[in-house]
Design a protein around this motif. Structure first.
Motif: not given
Lengths: 477, 207
Positions: B1, B3-7, B11-12, B15
Motif C-alpha cells: 500500500x 503507493x497509497x500513502x502519498x497522494x 497526477x490527480x 484526471x
C-alpha cells in the motif's frame, strides 16, 4: 482561473477520502473473487451433485450461503460504501473527516465478513436467509456501518452547497435506512423478540430492503453522478428525480412481503406487499425515462467510455429487473414461478446486471482519480465488459426460461417430481457456463485494479478509452 | 500500500482537469402521459387492496384454496337429505384439512398418488370396510372404479376420534355423486374395538 481552482477543489475532496475509499474498493474486489469461486462451486453442484461432496463444509447448503454472504456483505456492501464515501465529499464539497476511523472500519469489516463466512462454512449459520451471520458478527458490522454513516452525515452537515443534488438524497437516505434495517432485523430475529410468522415477515422485509433501500439507492446515486459527468450535460429533469426518490422511499419498504405469497401469513399483509411492488413501477419509470432523455444524442459515447458503458448497461438492467419484479409479485405469476430457478435469475439480474455493473462503472470513473494512474489496458476492460454482459445475459435468460418450464411442470400433478428435476438440468448447466464467464470478467477486472493500486499502470494523464472519440472534446473516462 | 500513502496531487489533477462540470439537474416537467399512467396504476392498487384485504383478518392466510373450496364450492355440497347435517358439515371441514391434499377437494383423486372417492365402490359399499381403511390405513394393489392403484394410505385411528372418523365417513359417502348412508359414532366405535390389536395397514385382499 476558475476551472483550475475547481479542479483543485475536486482533487482536495478526492484526497480527503482517498485511503478509506481505496481500502473499501480494493477489499470489495477481493470478496468478488471469493464470492465468484463459491458461486461456481455451488452452481456446478446443482447439475453434478457428486462434485466436492465428501466434506461437510463443501456441501451445497454451505457453499451457496457462503456465496450469498460474501458477495452481499463483502463485495456489494464494501463497493457500495467505497463509492458512497467518494461521492459524499464531492457532492457536499466538504472534505471527509474521520478517515482513520473509517480505515479501521474497513479492516474490521473485512475481518467480520471473513469470520462470518468461516462461521457459515463450519456450520454456524443462523439459517435465516440474508441474515446468516451469527449475531455478534452482525453487531460488529452494524458498528462499522454506523462509523461510515457518521462520517457521511458529518460531511453533509458541513456541506458547502446550497442545493442538494439528487445523488446525495439517495446517499443520505441509505446512511439512515441501512443501520436501522440491519439492527432491527438482527435484534428482532436473532435476539428472540420475534417468532413464527412475525419472524418470517421481518426476514423478508429485511432481505428485500437490502436490495431496495441499500444497494439500489447507492447504485442510482452513482448513475445520477457518473452519467451527466461523463457526457457533460445536466440530468434531464429534477422533477422526475424527485418523484423517483420519494416513490422509492414510500413504496419499497412494503414490497418484501411478496416473498411470502401463498404462505401461512395474513392475506392482507401479502396484498399490501404486492400492491407496493406494483407501485414500484412509478420510481422505475421516472429513473429510466430520466436516464434515457439524458443520454439521448450521446449514445455514441458508449463506444469509447468504459464508465458510461457499464453505467448505462446497469441503468437498463434496472428498468428491466424492476418491471419484471413488479409483475413477478402478482399472485398469478407467483403461482408458476415462485420457488423455481426463475427467482434466482431475477435476483441476479438485480444484484449483478444492475448493481454490480453500476459499481464497475463507478470503479472505472473513480480509481484514476484516486490513484493518479490510468487503466492499464483497454483490452482488459473489454474482456471485463463483454464477459460480464454476456455472462449475466445467458444467466438470466437460461434461468428465466428454465424457471417457467420448471414452474409449469411442478403445477402438473401428472408429472413425477424426478422428471421436473431432469428438465432443469440443461438450464443449470448453462448457468454454470455463464458463471464461468462472469468469473473470467472478474479476474480481468481484478488484474486491472491490482495494476492501478500497485502503481504498475501508466500515469500518462489521458484516459484509457475503448475506442477513439469521434468528437474533439476530451471528456472523462 | 506504499503507493497509497502519498497522494500524487499532480497526477490527480490530470484526471480531474479533464472532468466535465459537476452534474446539475434540468427542469423539464414530468410528461402528462406519465402522470396519467401513474394515476391508473394507483387506482389499480386501491382496487387490488380492497379486493384481497380479507378484511384484515389475521387468521386468514394468503391463498387458502383447499379449505375455501370445500366450504363453498357447489360440487362438494353433501346430499344431506338422509344424513345428519351437522356431522356431515364437520366431516367436510376435516376432509379439507386431512384428506383433500391427496384425494382432492373434488373427490376425484390424484393420478399416481390417491384413488378417487367420488364413485368409488370402496366408499359407497359396506361402511364397516371403509371404516377399517380410515382407522388402520391401506397398502398394496387395489382396483378402484375399474382402475388399478398401488399406493399407501396412512392410518388415522391414532390421530382422529371416533366422532371425527364418523363425520369424515359420512361426508365422503354423501358428497359429490355418492349417495350412500351416513355412519354413526357407535358404528366406528364397534369397528375400532373389534380390531383393537390391529396395527398394520389393510390390504385389498384382507378387506
Amino acid at each position: 482561473m476558475a476551472e483550475l481552482e475547481h479542479a483543485q477543489l475536486l482533487a482536495k475532496l478526492d484526497g480527503s477520502c482517498r485511503r478509506p475509499v481505496l481500502l473499501f474498493l480494493i477489499s470489495a474486489v477481493v470478496w468478488l473473487l471469493v464470492g465468484s469461486t463459491l458461486a461456481l462451486i455451488a452452481s456446478i453442484k446443482l447439475h453434478a451433485p457428486e462434485f466436492l461432496a465428501n466434506d461437510a463444509w463443501l456441501t451445497f447448503g454451505r457453499m451457496r450461503t457462503a456465496h450469498l454472504n460474501s458477495v452481499a456483505y463483502g463485495w456489494a456492501a464494501m463497493a457500495a460504501v467505497g463509492v458512497l464515501l467518494w461521492l459524499v465529499p464531492r457532492l457536499t464539497r466538504a472534505p471527509l473527516r474521520g478517515t482513520r476511523l473509517l480505515e479501521g472500519a474497513a479492516w474490521a469489516w473485512n475481518g467480520l465478513v471473513a469470520a462470518g463466512v468461516v462461521a457459515i462454512l463450519t456450520g454456524y449459520s443462523t439459517s435465516v436467509e440474508w441474515l446468516e451471520f451469527p449475531l455478534p458478527i452482525a453487531m460488529g458490522l452494524t458498528v462499522c456501518f454506523a462509523v461510515v454513516a457518521g462520517a457521511g452525515l458529518d460531511a453533509l452537515h458541513r456541506r458547502q452547497v446550497d442545493h442538494i443534488y439528487v445523488s446525495l438524497w439517495y446517499l443520505t437516505a441509505v446512511m439512515v435506512w441501512f443501520p436501522v434495517l440491519y439492527l432491527t432485523a438482527n435484534i428482532g430475529i436473532h435476539g428472540g423478540l420475534l417468532s413464527g410468522v412475525a419472524q418470517a415477515m421481518t426476514n423478508w422485509w429485511f432481505a428485500h430492503n437490502v436490495l431496495g433501500l441499500f444497494v439500489t439507492p447507492i447504485a442510482l446515486a452513482t448513475l445520477y453522478y457518473v452519467l451527466p459527468k461523463v457526457i457533460g450535460r445536466p440530468i434531464h429533469s429534477y422533477y422526475l428525480s424527485l418523484v423517483g426518490f420519494w416513490a422509492l422511499a414510500l413504496f419499497y419498504n412494503w414490497a418484501g412481503l411478496h416473498h411470502l405469497v401463498g404462505g401461512p401469513v395474513p392475506m392482507w399483509a401479502v396484498t399490501v406487499g404486492i400492491v407496493a411492488s406494483m407501485m414500484m413501477l412509478i420510481p422505475v419509470t421516472t429513473v429510466a425515462f430520466n436516464q434515457h432523455m439524458t443520454m439521448r444524442g450521446h449514445f455514441h459515447l458508449l463506444r469509447s467510455s468504459p464508465s458510461l458503458r457499464f453505467v448505462v448497461f446497469a441503468g437498463m438492467s434496472y428498468a428491466v429487473v424492476s418491471a419484471q419484479g413488479s409483475f413477478e409479485a402478482l399472485r398469478g405469476m407467483s403461482e408458476v414461478v415462485h420457488f423455481t430457478q426463475y427467482t434466482v435469475g431475477h435476483a441476479h439480474l438485480g444484484m449483478y446486471g444492475f448493481f454490480s455493473m453500476m459499481m464497475f462503472g463507478g470503479y472505472y470513473f473513480i480509481l484514476p482519480r484516486l490513484t493518479g494512474r490510468e487503466w492499464p489496458s483497454a483490452t482488459l476492460i473489454r474482456v471485463h465488459f463483454w464477459c460480464s454482459a454476456f455472462g449475466i445475459a445467458v444467466y438470466f435468460l437460461a434461468l428465466t426460461a428454465g424457471g417457467v418450464q420448471q414452474g409449469l411442470l411442478l403445477l402438473d400433478p401428472g408429472v413425477p417430481f424426478l422428471d421436473v428435476v431432469q428438465a432443469t438440468l440443461p438450464w443449470l448447466q448453462a448457468r454454470s457456463w455463464a458463471g464461468l464467464a462472469l468469473t473470467v470478467a472478474h479476474i480481468a477486472f481484478a488484474i486491472s485494479v491490482a495494476q492501478m493500486v500497485l502503481g504498475l499502470a501508466p500515469a500518462r494523464g489521458t484516459p484509457t478509452l475503448l475506442a477513439q472519440r469521434v468528437t474533439s472534446q476530451g471528456g472523462a473516462a | 500500500m506504499s503507493d497509497l500513502d502519498e497522494p500524487d496531487i499532480a497526477a490527480l489533477h490530470k484526471a480531474v482537469l479533464r472532468e466535465q462540470k459537476e452534474p446539475i439537474e434540468g427542469r423539464e416537467p414530468v410528461p402528462i402521459w406519465m402522470g396519467a399512467v401513474f394515476v391508473v396504476l394507483i387506482a389499480w392498487g386501491g382496487w387490488y387492496l380492497g379486493r384481497y384485504d380479507a378484511r384484515f383478518d389475521t387468521q386468514r392466510a394468503d391463498m387458502q384454496p383447499l379449505v375455501t373450496e370445500v366450504k363453498s364450492s357447489p360440487p362438494s355440497e353433501p346430499n344431506t337429505a338422509r344424513g345428519d347435517a351437522a356431522m356431515v358439515e364437520r366431516g367436510a371441514e376435516l376432509f379439507g384439512g386431512r384428506c383433500a391434499a391427496c384425494h382432492q377437494a373434488t373427490g376425484k383423486g390424484l393420478p399416481g398418488v390417491a384413488p378417487p372417492l367420488d364413485g368409488s365402490e370402496w366408499v359407497t359399499g359396506d361402511p364397516e370396510r371403509t371404516t377399517r381403511v380410515v382407522l388402520h390405513g391401506l397398502t398394496g394393489p387395489i382396483e378402484v372404479a375399474g382402475q388399478p392403484w398401488n399406493g399407501a394410505m396412512p392410518a388415522w385411528g391414532a390421530t382422529m376420534t371416533d366422532a371425527e372418523v364418523a363425520a369424515v365417513l359420512s361426508y365422503i359417502r354423501t358428497a359429490w355423486s355418492n349417495d350412500a348412508g351416513t355412519v354413526s359414532l357407535e358404528d366406528v366405535k364397534q369397528v375400532r374395538d373389534a380390531h383393537a390389536d390391529r396395527s398394520a395397514p389393510w390390504t385389498a385382499d384382507e378387506l
